[in-house]
Design an enzyme around this catalytic site. Structure first.
Site, PDB file in Angstrom:
ATOM      1  N   GLY A  15      -0.026  10.309 -16.242  1.00  0.00           N
ATOM      2  CA  GLY A  15      -0.433  10.816 -14.933  1.00  0.00           C
ATOM      3  C   GLY A  15       0.463  11.932 -14.437  1.00  0.00           C
ATOM      4  O   GLY A  15       0.805  11.989 -13.252  1.00  0.00           O
ATOM      5  N   ARG A  18      -0.302  16.204 -11.964  1.00  0.00           N
ATOM      6  CA  ARG A  18      -0.262  16.580 -10.545  1.00  0.00           C
ATOM      7  C   ARG A  18       0.557  15.550  -9.773  1.00  0.00           C
ATOM      8  O   ARG A  18       0.937  14.508 -10.308  1.00  0.00           O
ATOM      9  CB  ARG A  18      -1.674  16.669  -9.957  1.00  0.00           C
ATOM     10  CG  ARG A  18      -2.468  15.381 -10.035  1.00  0.00           C
ATOM     11  CD  ARG A  18      -3.928  15.617  -9.672  1.00  0.00           C
ATOM     12  NE  ARG A  18      -4.728  14.401  -9.782  1.00  0.00           N
ATOM     13  CZ  ARG A  18      -4.943  13.542  -8.789  1.00  0.00           C
ATOM     14  NH1 ARG A  18      -4.404  13.768  -7.609  1.00  0.00           N
ATOM     15  NH2 ARG A  18      -5.680  12.475  -8.976  1.00  0.00           N
ATOM     16  N   VAL A  63      -5.251   5.659 -20.359  1.00  0.00           N
ATOM     17  CA  VAL A  63      -4.275   4.606 -20.645  1.00  0.00           C
ATOM     18  C   VAL A  63      -4.891   3.210 -20.647  1.00  0.00           C
ATOM     19  O   VAL A  63      -4.285   2.259 -21.155  1.00  0.00           O
ATOM     20  CB  VAL A  63      -3.080   4.656 -19.664  1.00  0.00           C
ATOM     21  CG1 VAL A  63      -2.296   5.944 -19.843  1.00  0.00           C
ATOM     22  CG2 VAL A  63      -3.528   4.470 -18.224  1.00  0.00           C
ATOM     23  N   ASN A  89       3.238   6.275 -14.737  1.00  0.00           N
ATOM     24  CA  ASN A  89       2.912   6.770 -13.404  1.00  0.00           C
ATOM     25  C   ASN A  89       1.413   6.804 -13.142  1.00  0.00           C
ATOM     26  O   ASN A  89       0.983   6.810 -11.994  1.00  0.00           O
ATOM     27  CB  ASN A  89       3.500   8.175 -13.217  1.00  0.00           C
ATOM     28  CG  ASN A  89       3.036   8.826 -11.943  1.00  0.00           C
ATOM     29  OD1 ASN A  89       3.447   8.448 -10.849  1.00  0.00           O
ATOM     30  ND2 ASN A  89       2.156   9.810 -12.060  1.00  0.00           N
ATOM     31  N   SER A 141       4.600   0.544  -6.043  1.00  0.00           N
ATOM     32  CA  SER A 141       4.345   0.993  -4.667  1.00  0.00           C
ATOM     33  C   SER A 141       4.890  -0.042  -3.701  1.00  0.00           C
ATOM     34  O   SER A 141       4.955  -1.237  -4.025  1.00  0.00           O
ATOM     35  CB  SER A 141       2.834   1.151  -4.443  1.00  0.00           C
ATOM     36  OG  SER A 141       2.531   1.329  -3.071  1.00  0.00           O
ATOM     37  N   TYR A 154      -5.478  -2.669  -5.468  1.00  0.00           N
ATOM     38  CA  TYR A 154      -4.328  -1.799  -5.704  1.00  0.00           C
ATOM     39  C   TYR A 154      -3.018  -2.576  -5.540  1.00  0.00           C
ATOM     40  O   TYR A 154      -2.113  -2.480  -6.377  1.00  0.00           O
ATOM     41  CB  TYR A 154      -4.378  -0.627  -4.725  1.00  0.00           C
ATOM     42  CG  TYR A 154      -3.289   0.402  -4.917  1.00  0.00           C
ATOM     43  CD1 TYR A 154      -3.327   1.289  -5.986  1.00  0.00           C
ATOM     44  CD2 TYR A 154      -2.231   0.504  -4.013  1.00  0.00           C
ATOM     45  CE1 TYR A 154      -2.336   2.243  -6.154  1.00  0.00           C
ATOM     46  CE2 TYR A 154      -1.239   1.462  -4.176  1.00  0.00           C
ATOM     47  CZ  TYR A 154      -1.295   2.329  -5.252  1.00  0.00           C
ATOM     48  OH  TYR A 154      -0.319   3.273  -5.422  1.00  0.00           O
ATOM     49  N   ALA A 155      -2.917  -3.367  -4.476  1.00  0.00           N
ATOM     50  CA  ALA A 155      -1.704  -4.151  -4.238  1.00  0.00           C
ATOM     51  C   ALA A 155      -1.470  -5.155  -5.364  1.00  0.00           C
ATOM     52  O   ALA A 155      -0.333  -5.351  -5.809  1.00  0.00           O
ATOM     53  CB  ALA A 155      -1.792  -4.869  -2.890  1.00  0.00           C
ATOM     54  N   ALA A 156      -2.549  -5.785  -5.829  1.00  0.00           N
ATOM     55  CA  ALA A 156      -2.419  -6.742  -6.935  1.00  0.00           C
ATOM     56  C   ALA A 156      -1.930  -6.050  -8.199  1.00  0.00           C
ATOM     57  O   ALA A 156      -1.074  -6.575  -8.929  1.00  0.00           O
ATOM     58  CB  ALA A 156      -3.757  -7.431  -7.186  1.00  0.00           C
ATOM     59  N   LYS A 158      -0.098  -3.323  -8.418  1.00  0.00           N
ATOM     60  CA  LYS A 158       1.278  -2.875  -8.277  1.00  0.00           C
ATOM     61  C   LYS A 158       2.253  -4.057  -8.219  1.00  0.00           C
ATOM     62  O   LYS A 158       3.373  -3.958  -8.726  1.00  0.00           O
ATOM     63  CB  LYS A 158       1.408  -2.000  -7.027  1.00  0.00           C
ATOM     64  CG  LYS A 158       0.645  -0.676  -7.134  1.00  0.00           C
ATOM     65  CD  LYS A 158       1.122   0.167  -8.304  1.00  0.00           C
ATOM     66  CE  LYS A 158       0.532   1.559  -8.312  1.00  0.00           C
ATOM     67  NZ  LYS A 158       1.043   2.385  -9.432  1.00  0.00           N
TER      68      LYS A 158
END
Length: 246
Positions: A15, A18, A63, A89, A141, A154-156, A158
């Site tokens: 990643g 950018r 990935v 990343n 995060s 997303y939280a799970a 990370k």
């Protein structure tokens, strides 16, 4: 003042076409490393590699696909040498409240953010073991520590990345492979730049330093963990968030 010198090291950064990943690629390249720039498509990855210089090469890789990861790691090592620094990343979001969250969006986020790190780590770990040397740095995060409304997937992913990192750190510490996480807070991106003024003000009110972070501030933390200055740190989560979760 000590200058970080990564001459002779080879970094594989997912990643990195950018945002935060691009800043990391510049930081490690400027410190002397050879850099594999990795994105979902070849064009942007090669563009960034060309901008960096002759010690960089660009690669396309999803990935979430283990076969692609194995092939890309092989191509990167053929071009640049054995990978000694892995930076996971790559990631994405598909935000929604739990009752509206589809199974497809759950799987998409977990596959990119968590399974991707599993694939890349597994692909480089044998070589690192043989050489008895390696740095694996996973970009998680603060949401993985605190949770966030509308980001259960997303939280799970990370939070899972943190548990994964700590486990791998314990498994391979005896081979001098150090595995750590960096947990960014809110960083200046295209997404945060598009927030309406009232939302931006509310966000800044949660951050004791009173500003958003910059990509180069995350890159600086990666540079530290990749260097000899961090030779006695493993299994750690370095939070870079302006004091938000202090």
């Amino acid at each position: 003042m000590t200058t970080i010198d990564l001459t002779g090291e080879v970094a594989f950064i997912t990643g990195s076409t950018r945002g935060i990943g691009l800043a990391i690629a510049h930081a490690l390249y400027d410190a002397g490393a050879r850099v594999a720039v990795v994105g979902r498509t070849a064009g942007p990855a090669q563009t960034v590699a060309n901008e960096l210089g002759e010690r960089a090469a660009g690669f396309a890789c999803d990935v979430a696909d283990g076969t692609q990861v194995e092939a890309t790691i092989g191509a990167a090592e053929a071009a640049l040498g054995p990978i000694s620094i892995l930076v996971n990343n790559a990631g994405l979001t598909r935000d929604n409240l739990l009752l509206r969250l589809t199974e497809e969006d759950w799987d998409l986020v977990l596959d990119a953010n968590l399974k991707g790190a599993f694939h890349t780590t597994k692909a480089v770990i044998k070589g690192m073991m043989k050489r008895r040397k390696g740095r694996i740095i996973n970009i998680t995060s603060v949401v993985g520590l605190t949770g966030n409304k509308g980001q259960a997937n997303y939280a799970a992913s990370k939070a899972g990345l943190i548990g994964f990192s700590k486990s791998v750190a314990k498994e391979y510490a005896s081979r001098n492979i150090l595995v750590n996480c960096i947990a960014p807070g809110f960083i200046q991106t295209d997404m945060t730049a598009a927030l309406p003024p009232e939302a931006s003000a509310a966000l800044l009110g949660e951050i004791p330093l009173g500003r958003l972070g910059q990509g180069n501030e995350i890159a600086g933390a990666v540079l530290f963990l990749a260097s000899n200055l961090a030779s006695y740190i493993t299994g750690h989560v370095l939070v870079v968030d302006g004091g938000m979760v202090a």
